[in-house]
Structures are given as structure tokens and as C-alpha cells.
Design a protein around this motif. Structure first.
Motif, short mmCIF file in Angstrom:
data_model
loop_
_atom_site.label_atom_id
_atom_site.label_comp_id
_atom_site.label_asym_id
_atom_site.label_seq_id
_atom_site.Cartn_x
_atom_site.Cartn_y
_atom_site.Cartn_z
N MET A 70 41.03 36.72 33.30
CA MET A 70 42.67 36.63 32.98
C MET A 70 43.23 35.26 32.27
O MET A 70 44.43 35.52 31.75
CB MET A 70 43.39 36.58 34.60
CG MET A 70 43.61 37.72 35.30
SD MET A 70 44.34 39.12 34.29
CE MET A 70 46.11 38.45 34.57
N GLU A 71 42.54 34.30 32.19
CA GLU A 71 42.77 33.21 31.48
C GLU A 71 42.84 33.50 29.89
O GLU A 71 43.36 32.76 29.11
CB GLU A 71 41.83 31.84 31.58
CG GLU A 71 42.02 31.27 33.20
CD GLU A 71 41.12 30.29 33.24
OE1 GLU A 71 40.34 29.78 32.23
OE2 GLU A 71 41.02 29.74 34.17
N SER A 72 42.10 34.74 29.50
CA SER A 72 41.93 35.13 28.18
C SER A 72 42.87 36.28 28.08
O SER A 72 42.76 36.95 26.98
CB SER A 72 40.31 35.34 27.88
OG SER A 72 39.71 34.26 27.62
N GLY A 73 43.74 36.60 29.35
CA GLY A 73 44.71 37.82 29.04
C GLY A 73 43.89 39.06 29.51
O GLY A 73 44.51 40.14 28.93
N LEU A 74 42.68 39.00 29.91
CA LEU A 74 42.00 40.25 30.21
C LEU A 74 42.25 40.50 31.77
O LEU A 74 41.46 39.89 32.62
CB LEU A 74 40.37 40.31 29.75
CG LEU A 74 40.12 39.72 28.31
CD1 LEU A 74 38.65 39.56 28.15
CD2 LEU A 74 40.93 40.47 27.32
N ASN A 75 42.82 41.79 31.83
CA ASN A 75 42.73 42.28 33.24
C ASN A 75 41.93 43.11 33.76
O ASN A 75 42.15 44.47 33.59
CB ASN A 75 44.34 42.73 33.47
CG ASN A 75 44.55 42.79 34.95
OD1 ASN A 75 43.75 43.15 35.78
ND2 ASN A 75 45.97 42.97 35.37
N PHE A 76 40.50 42.62 34.15
CA PHE A 76 39.70 43.55 34.76
C PHE A 76 40.09 44.41 35.96
O PHE A 76 39.72 45.47 36.45
CB PHE A 76 38.28 42.90 34.86
CG PHE A 76 37.77 42.69 33.42
CD1 PHE A 76 36.87 43.52 33.14
CD2 PHE A 76 37.98 41.70 32.67
CE1 PHE A 76 35.95 43.67 31.92
CE2 PHE A 76 37.27 41.59 31.43
CZ PHE A 76 36.31 42.59 31.14
#
Length: 449
Positions: A70-76
Motif C-alpha cells: 500500500m505504501e507504493s499504492g498497490l491494493n492487494f
């Protein structure tokens, strides 16, 4: 052969389109080189297109993985809810239960049929079970998954500090492709390199690239040739500077997509000259981005207001700092994209030069050339130069499509005013006038006599 693109333009270009389905790829490197970062972005980029991905982690828990992504904007977590992602936590698995769980894992993956499977990291697996189990795992389990599912397997592996050997020394011989990430410290900066020593079934024109880790992913860029060659620029469209006599000296203005330099000593008026042109181009309807490394934002905006330069253009003030050429490239590309800019001013490239070795500075200018060509951006830069003869001897001057030299003459008697001069030293593909002209700074900007 069907390809799975990485979603990273520079890497896809290096791989002639991406990874082949039904292959296993090893991403290896020292700690901190961005191995997981690269694998995660390849996985997420493809899940956005509807492919299914699985992540088998021996290095972090599911909660840690989601938080770091999420810190890289990736919502797994959202991807999991959509049914395109599964996370398998091997970190908290007791060693005595792991072999049985691996059998369950393989069966579950075969039934679920993911397109991409990431193992992070197989180094840990080898440390737990030893080299023999590692060899069996690579030959049997990975091979079965890849062949049965026609999927892409991405394996993350550590290179111990001070060694060239990958992991246990067997991994790179078993997989179909190897990507090695490296980094080195030079003075104040860290440089990162991506090498592709092996990639079955893909044409690799160049094996080594520079890359940079950003807050939105990874940029992979070819290392540019430092030899300067003549550039072919489009000569159909010119952009007026809004200073009529300067446009006349240039032969009609700057060509669209050209690279232009305004050089001169301290106090010669480079910044005001650039601001005047930026304001005039903005008034013509162009989207202008003005980046300054020399002035505080408040001071620069105050100058534009005092001179009556009311063109609506974006001004960004950055603190000069030690960055690699590719870091400057990534930063400037992001700012251009965010502002949808057509024209870029950099005031001044001397601030970049002050933090670099000469070869790196020339490389930075070459990256700017690539950016100008890639985005058809008209680039206008200022440069601190005390002597025009010294400027002509610099390696980067060959790259410029136009070079304008500013100078001044100090008063010799009390009551006399400073005299300012300019000359268009070079204007490629133009019948320019290389004559010395006087100019002055007035309300409204630059006025040429």
C-alpha cells in the motif's frame, strides 16, 4: 508464444515485449536492490488487466505484505476481494509442517490456475531444507506448475554481499530467465543496474540498464551512448518566444521538440530571459512547466509579478541535491506527466552539474534528450557560463539545437548603466543572425534593442 508484459515500459522494451508464458524467471540481487518491489509491480500490473496472481512468501506475513504494498499504492487486499489474488504465508509455518503444506500448496495452485506465481524468497527455502531440497524444488515443483498451468513463475533470490554467486549456485542454471539487480554507491548517490544475462526465447538487444525505484514503481532506462550525434528535429512547426527581435535572430522561433540553451555569467539575466519566454509561451496557450533549482518559489513568483509577467504557467522550485542522471530523468518525467506539459524550462542545469561527475552530467543531458524525443517536449535550459569559448568546448553543447549567449559590460564611469548583450551562437536548421544585440530588462520582461 504468448507473452505476459511486465507493465514497466522500459523493461518490456528490453524483453522484446515481456516474459513468455510457461517460463520461470529468477530475480536476484543484494538486499535493498528492489527485487520484491519489481516482482510485486509485475504481478499487480497484470492483475489490473484481469490476470490471476499468487504470492508465496517465506519473508513476511500477509499483513506486512499488504501494508508494504500500500505504501507504493498497490491494493492487494482489494485484488483478493475481486478474486484475482491469493497470498500464501509460509513465514509463520512451522518447519515440520512445511513439506506437507507445500504439497497442499501445489494442489491448490493447480486447481486455482493463476497466471503468475511469485516465490519470495527461495533463498529462505534453501536455508530451511538445504541445497538438495532446493534443487528438487526448482526441477520438480516449479517445473510442474509452469508446465501444468502455462503460467509465469517469478522466483526471488538473494546474492550474498561480496559474492557474484546467486543463492546456492544452482538456481540460475535451472530457470528460463535471470534478471540481476545491482547497486553501487558513488560519492553521494546510489546507482542501480539491471542486467539480463539469460532469457530463453526472448531477443535481448542490450543486457544492462539503469533503473530507479520511485513511489509509483520502477523505471528501467537504457544507459545512453555518451557520444553525441546530430539529431533530426522536426522543422515544420516553430514556437514563438514572444520577443519579436529574438524570434527574428532565431530564424522564426524555437522548433517544437528542440533543445535550447540560454547561457551566461551570473547577473546576465538568464532567469528573467527564461521567465519572459515562459510567460509569453503560456499566453499563446502552451502548457508550460518551469523548474528552478536556483530560486525559492516565493522569490521567483515575486520576480514574475514585479515584471508584469502574467502568463499562466506552472512553477516548481526544487532544492539542488545529489541525484543520479536516471533519478533526475524519472523526476522530470513524472512532473511532465502530472502537468501535461508541452514545454519545459530548467533553470539551471548548472545546479545539476554541481552534484555530478562530468560523465554523469553529460549522461543526464542525454537522458533529457531522450525525454524530449520521447514526449516531443520543447526543452529550454539556462546554464551558468563565464566564457562562450569554454561553453563550445563542453561535450553537451553539441546536443543543443540553439545556443543563446548572454553577457554584460560593467559601467566604467559613475552614473553609467550596466549594458547587456545577447547573441544567438547556434540555431540548427535555421538561417539565424549571429549578431550581437543589446537588450534591457523592463516592465514586461526582456526588450531587445
Amino acid at each position: 508464444m504468448e507473452l505476459i508484459p511486465t507493465g514497466i515500459p522500459g523493461l518490456d522494451k528490453a524483453l522484446s515485449g515481456g516474459f513468455s508464458r510457461g517460463t520461470s524467471i529468477l530475480i536476484a540481487g543484494n538486499p535493498g536492490t528492489g527485487k520484491t518491489h519489481l516482482a510485486v509491480h509485475v504481478l499487480f500490473n497484470n492483475m489490473k488487466k484481469g490476470l490471476k496472481g499468487a504470492y508465496i512468501s517465506f519473508a513476511e506475513t500477509k499483513r506486512q505484505f499488504y501494508q508494504n504494498a500500500m505504501e507504493s499504492g498497490l491494493n492487494f487486499e482489494e485484488a483478493e476481494k475481486k478474486g484475482v489474488f491469493k497470498f500464501y504465508d509460509m513465514l509463520t509455518m512451522p518447519k515440520e509442517e512445511m513439506k506437507d503444506f507445500l504439497d497442499f500448496l501445489i494442489q491448490d495452485l493447480v486447481e486455482w490456475k493463476p497466471d503468475i506465481i511469485v516465490f519470495d524468497s527461495i533463498t529462505v527455502l534453501g536455508q530451511i531444507f538445504g541445497a538438495a531440497m532446493m534443487r528438487s524444488f526448482l526441477h520438480s515443483i516449479i517445473g510442474r506448475l509452469v508446465n501444468a498451468l502455462n503460467s509465469l513463475a517469478i522466483l526471488i533470490d538473494e546474492i550474498p554481499y561480496g559474492e557474484r554467486r546467486v543463492g546456492f549456485g544452482v538456481e540460475e542454471f535451472v530457470v528460463d530467465g535471470v534478471i540481476v539487480l545491482e547497486m553501487e554507491r558513488q560519492r553521494e548517490v546510489i546507482k542501480r543496474y539491471l542486467t539480463i544475462p539469460k532469457m530463453r526465447g526472448r531477443y535481448i538487444a542490450r543486457s544492462t540498464y539503469e533503473y530507479v525505484i520511485t513511489d509509483y514503481g520502477i523505471d528501467v532506462i537504457p544507459i545512453p551512448d555518451l557520444r553525441f550525434a546530430e539529431r533530426n528535429i522536426q522543422t515544420k512547426e516553430r514556437i514563438k518566444t514572444g520577443i519579436p527581435k529574438f524570434d527574428e535572430l532565431l530564424g522564426g522561433g524555437f522548433y517544437k521538440g528542440s533543445i535550447n540553451l540560454i547561457a551566461g555569467p551570473t547577473g546576465s539575466g538568464k532567469t528573467i530571459f527564461a521567465l519572459t519566454i515562459a510567460s509569453n509561451m503560456a499566453k499563446q496557450g502552451f502548457r508550460v512547466l518551469y523548474m528552478t533549482f536556483e530560486e525559492a518559489l516565493g522569490a521567483l513568483l515575486g520576480t514574475t509579478k514585479n515584471l508584469g509577467l502574467d502568463g499562466d504557467f506552472k512553477v516548481i522550485s526544487l532544492i539542488p541535491e545529489a541525484m543520479t542522471p536516471i533519478q533526475y530523468y524519472a523526476l522530470i518525467k513524472r512532473l511532465l506527466r502530472e502537468n501535461s506539459s508541452e514545454i519545459l524550462f530548467i533553470d539551471s542545469i548548472s545546479a545539476m552539474q554541481s552534484h555530478m561527475e562530468e560523465e554523469d552530467f553529460i549522461k543526464a543531458i542525454r537522458y533529457l534528450q531522450l525525454l524530449s524525443k520521447e514526449k516531443n517536449i520543447t526543452l529550454i535550459m539556462t546554464y551558468l557560463s563565464q566564457n562562450s569559448n569554454l561553453l563550445q568546448s563542453t561535450g553537451f553543447s553539441t546536443l543543443m539545437d540553439t545556443i543563446t549567449i548572454l553577457s554584460y559590460e560593467l559601467p566604467s564611469r559613475p552614473g553609467e548603466f550596466l549594458k547587456r548583450y545577447l547573441m544567438v551562437l547556434k540555431a540548427r536548421h535555421s538561417e539565424h543572425k549571429a549578431v550581437l544585440r543589446k537588450f534591457k530588462i523592463t516592465l514586461g520582461g526582456i526588450e531587445i534593442e
